[in-house]
Design an enzyme around this catalytic site. Structure first.
Site, PDB file in Angstrom:
ATOM      1  N   PRO A   1      -0.449  11.543  -4.222  1.00 42.72           N
ATOM      2  CA  PRO A   1      -1.584  10.889  -4.863  1.00 42.72           C
ATOM      3  C   PRO A   1      -1.875   9.484  -4.339  1.00 42.72           C
ATOM      4  O   PRO A   1      -0.958   8.712  -4.073  1.00 42.72           O
ATOM      5  CB  PRO A   1      -1.183  10.847  -6.343  1.00 42.72           C
ATOM      6  CG  PRO A   1       0.284  11.046  -6.364  1.00 42.72           C
ATOM      7  CD  PRO A   1       0.600  11.906  -5.183  1.00 42.72           C
TER       8      PRO A   1
ATOM      9  N   ARG B   1      -6.762   0.897   0.034  1.00 41.34           N
ATOM     10  CA  ARG B   1      -5.957   0.734  -1.175  1.00 41.34           C
ATOM     11  C   ARG B   1      -4.914  -0.372  -0.981  1.00 41.34           C
ATOM     12  O   ARG B   1      -4.055  -0.264  -0.098  1.00 41.34           O
ATOM     13  CB  ARG B   1      -5.234   2.061  -1.430  1.00 41.34           C
ATOM     14  CG  ARG B   1      -4.184   2.015  -2.485  1.00 41.34           C
ATOM     15  CD  ARG B   1      -3.290   3.242  -2.432  1.00 41.34           C
ATOM     16  NE  ARG B   1      -2.366   3.193  -3.535  1.00 41.34           N
ATOM     17  CZ  ARG B   1      -1.235   3.874  -3.602  1.00 41.34           C
ATOM     18  NH1 ARG B   1      -0.887   4.680  -2.609  1.00 41.34           N
ATOM     19  NH2 ARG B   1      -0.452   3.759  -4.634  1.00 41.34           N
TER      20      ARG B   1
ATOM     21  N   TYR C   1      -0.083  -1.676   1.723  1.00 37.14           N
ATOM     22  CA  TYR C   1      -0.066  -0.435   2.502  1.00 37.14           C
ATOM     23  C   TYR C   1      -0.762  -0.547   3.865  1.00 37.14           C
ATOM     24  O   TYR C   1      -0.811   0.444   4.593  1.00 37.14           O
ATOM     25  CB  TYR C   1      -0.729   0.684   1.680  1.00 37.14           C
ATOM     26  CG  TYR C   1       0.001   0.966   0.381  1.00 37.14           C
ATOM     27  CD1 TYR C   1       1.291   1.494   0.385  1.00 37.14           C
ATOM     28  CD2 TYR C   1      -0.588   0.678  -0.855  1.00 37.14           C
ATOM     29  CE1 TYR C   1       1.975   1.733  -0.798  1.00 37.14           C
ATOM     30  CE2 TYR C   1       0.087   0.924  -2.044  1.00 37.14           C
ATOM     31  CZ  TYR C   1       1.366   1.446  -2.015  1.00 37.14           C
ATOM     32  OH  TYR C   1       2.037   1.691  -3.189  1.00 37.14           O
TER      33      TYR C   1
ATOM     34  N   ASN D   1       5.533  12.090   1.704  1.00 35.22           N
ATOM     35  CA  ASN D   1       5.348  10.884   0.899  1.00 35.22           C
ATOM     36  C   ASN D   1       4.708  11.353  -0.403  1.00 35.22           C
ATOM     37  O   ASN D   1       3.502  11.608  -0.448  1.00 35.22           O
ATOM     38  CB  ASN D   1       4.465   9.860   1.611  1.00 35.22           C
ATOM     39  CG  ASN D   1       4.352   8.556   0.819  1.00 35.22           C
ATOM     40  OD1 ASN D   1       4.683   8.510  -0.360  1.00 35.22           O
ATOM     41  ND2 ASN D   1       3.873   7.512   1.485  1.00 35.22           N
TER      42      ASN D   1
ATOM     43  N   ALA E   1       3.479   8.263  -6.164  1.00 34.65           N
ATOM     44  CA  ALA E   1       4.094   7.970  -7.467  1.00 34.65           C
ATOM     45  C   ALA E   1       4.833   9.173  -8.055  1.00 34.65           C
ATOM     46  O   ALA E   1       5.707   8.996  -8.919  1.00 34.65           O
ATOM     47  CB  ALA E   1       3.027   7.472  -8.438  1.00 34.65           C
TER      48      ALA E   1
ATOM     49  N   GLU F   1      11.890  12.138   3.185  1.00 33.31           N
ATOM     50  CA  GLU F   1      11.056  11.347   2.271  1.00 33.31           C
ATOM     51  C   GLU F   1      10.622  10.068   2.987  1.00 33.31           C
ATOM     52  O   GLU F   1      11.452   9.378   3.581  1.00 33.31           O
ATOM     53  CB  GLU F   1      11.904  10.988   1.043  1.00 33.31           C
ATOM     54  CG  GLU F   1      11.245  10.034   0.067  1.00 33.31           C
ATOM     55  CD  GLU F   1      12.197   9.581  -1.052  1.00 33.31           C
ATOM     56  OE1 GLU F   1      13.429   9.550  -0.822  1.00 33.31           O
ATOM     57  OE2 GLU F   1      11.701   9.242  -2.129  1.00 33.31           O
TER      58      GLU F   1
ATOM     59  N   HIS G   1       8.280   6.432   2.510  1.00 34.03           N
ATOM     60  CA  HIS G   1       7.442   5.495   1.753  1.00 34.03           C
ATOM     61  C   HIS G   1       7.021   4.376   2.683  1.00 34.03           C
ATOM     62  O   HIS G   1       7.855   3.837   3.425  1.00 34.03           O
ATOM     63  CB  HIS G   1       8.190   4.914   0.547  1.00 34.03           C
ATOM     64  CG  HIS G   1       8.567   5.972  -0.430  1.00 34.03           C
ATOM     65  ND1 HIS G   1       7.643   6.603  -1.221  1.00 34.03           N
ATOM     66  CD2 HIS G   1       9.758   6.562  -0.675  1.00 34.03           C
ATOM     67  CE1 HIS G   1       8.254   7.528  -1.935  1.00 34.03           C
ATOM     68  NE2 HIS G   1       9.538   7.529  -1.622  1.00 34.03           N
ATOM     69  N   ILE G   2       5.746   4.052   2.636  1.00 34.14           N
ATOM     70  CA  ILE G   2       5.202   2.996   3.501  1.00 34.14           C
ATOM     71  C   ILE G   2       5.758   1.640   3.074  1.00 34.14           C
ATOM     72  O   ILE G   2       6.188   0.833   3.901  1.00 34.14           O
ATOM     73  CB  ILE G   2       3.661   3.024   3.419  1.00 34.14           C
ATOM     74  CG1 ILE G   2       3.144   4.359   3.970  1.00 34.14           C
ATOM     75  CG2 ILE G   2       3.050   1.837   4.161  1.00 34.14           C
ATOM     76  CD1 ILE G   2       1.720   4.690   3.563  1.00 34.14           C
TER      77      ILE G   2
ATOM     78  N   ARG H   1      10.261  -3.390  -5.029  1.00 29.05           N
ATOM     79  CA  ARG H   1       9.093  -3.476  -5.905  1.00 29.05           C
ATOM     80  C   ARG H   1       9.509  -3.302  -7.379  1.00 29.05           C
ATOM     81  O   ARG H   1      10.628  -3.647  -7.741  1.00 29.05           O
ATOM     82  CB  ARG H   1       8.061  -2.434  -5.440  1.00 29.05           C
ATOM     83  CG  ARG H   1       7.598  -2.709  -3.997  1.00 29.05           C
ATOM     84  CD  ARG H   1       6.564  -1.705  -3.527  1.00 29.05           C
ATOM     85  NE  ARG H   1       5.337  -1.805  -4.332  1.00 29.05           N
ATOM     86  CZ  ARG H   1       4.366  -0.886  -4.285  1.00 29.05           C
ATOM     87  NH1 ARG H   1       4.490   0.170  -3.490  1.00 29.05           N
ATOM     88  NH2 ARG H   1       3.285  -1.027  -5.034  1.00 29.05           N
TER      89      ARG H   1
HETATM   90  C1  DQA Z   1       4.519   4.870  -1.923  1.00 30.79           C
HETATM   91  C2  DQA Z   1       5.332   4.099  -2.967  1.00 30.79           C
HETATM   92  C3  DQA Z   1       5.095   4.657  -4.344  1.00 30.79           C
HETATM   93  O1  DQA Z   1       5.848   3.934  -5.308  1.00 30.79           O
HETATM   94  C4  DQA Z   1       3.631   4.533  -4.710  1.00 30.79           C
HETATM   95  O2  DQA Z   1       3.392   5.109  -5.980  1.00 30.79           O
HETATM   96  C5  DQA Z   1       2.737   5.122  -3.679  1.00 30.79           C
HETATM   97  C6  DQA Z   1       3.049   4.888  -2.274  1.00 30.79           C
HETATM   98  C7  DQA Z   1       4.661   4.269  -0.516  1.00 30.79           C
HETATM   99  O3  DQA Z   1       4.298   4.948   0.444  1.00 30.79           O
HETATM  100  O4  DQA Z   1       5.079   3.115  -0.375  1.00 30.79           O
HETATM  101  O5  DQA Z   1       1.728   5.728  -3.990  1.00 30.79           O
HETATM  102  O6  DQA Z   1       5.003   6.204  -1.866  1.00 30.79           O
END
Ligand code: DQA
Length: 142
Positions: free
Chosen positions: A10, A18, A23, A72, A75, A96, A98-99, A105
């Site tokens: 999402p 965004r 990001y 990815n 959330a 997995e 995450h950017i 965070r």
């Molecule tokens: C994310 C980190 C998640 O916490 C967040 O909800 C995202 C992006 C990232 O790529 O850093 O939507 O997955």
């Protein structure tokens, strides 16, 4: 040829616009074109959905089609037992990504339900995390 699926969850359809301070300013479509040019020896497919069940259906649909998945889950990472169960159910290795650095965070981002079901996790290295995951699968499939 090594076949890999990249799956984004999402709000990742809004990459580029965004929260660019978190990001970055590149859309995923732009990044994906560059990624395909960089890894010409690999077949890369891309799917994005904002809907939990559609992500699960897509994970199931990868069975018998790809040798690795780069996920990815956005959330849903922090909430979805159902996506964790889907990863466990399909016998395809999942990395997995995450950017952002989720551990730097909010506290609610520090839990990943999916991480224990994945072969590994990359967080905080920007979009390059996807490329590093592709390189992992190349190295793991000589
Ligand atoms: C994310 C980190 C998640 O916490 C967040 O909800 C995202 C992006 C990232 O790529 O850093 O939507 O997955």
């Amino acid at each position: 040829m090594l076949q890999l699926a990249i799956i984004n969850g999402p709000n990742l359809n809004l990459l580029g616009m965004r929260e660019p301070h978190i990001y970055g300013s590149q859309s995923f479509d732009q990044y994906f074109e560059a990624l395909k040019k960089r890894f010409t020896s690999v077949s890369l497919e891309y799917y994005q959905s904002n809907v939990e069940g559609e992500l699960i259906n897509h994970l199931h649909g990868c069975m018998g089609k790809v040798q690795g998945i780069i996920l990815n889950a956005g959330a849903y990472t922090h909430t979805s037992i159902a996506i964790a169960d889907a990863i466990a159910a399909i016998s395809i290795p999942v990395v997995e990504v995450h950017i952002s650095n989720v551990l730097a965070r909010e506290d609610y981002r520090k839990t990943s339900f999916i991480a224990p079901k994945c072969v590994g996790s990359i967080s905080g290295l920007g979009m390059n995390g996807y490329a590093l995951a592709v390189q992992h699968f190349i190295d793991a499939n000589p």
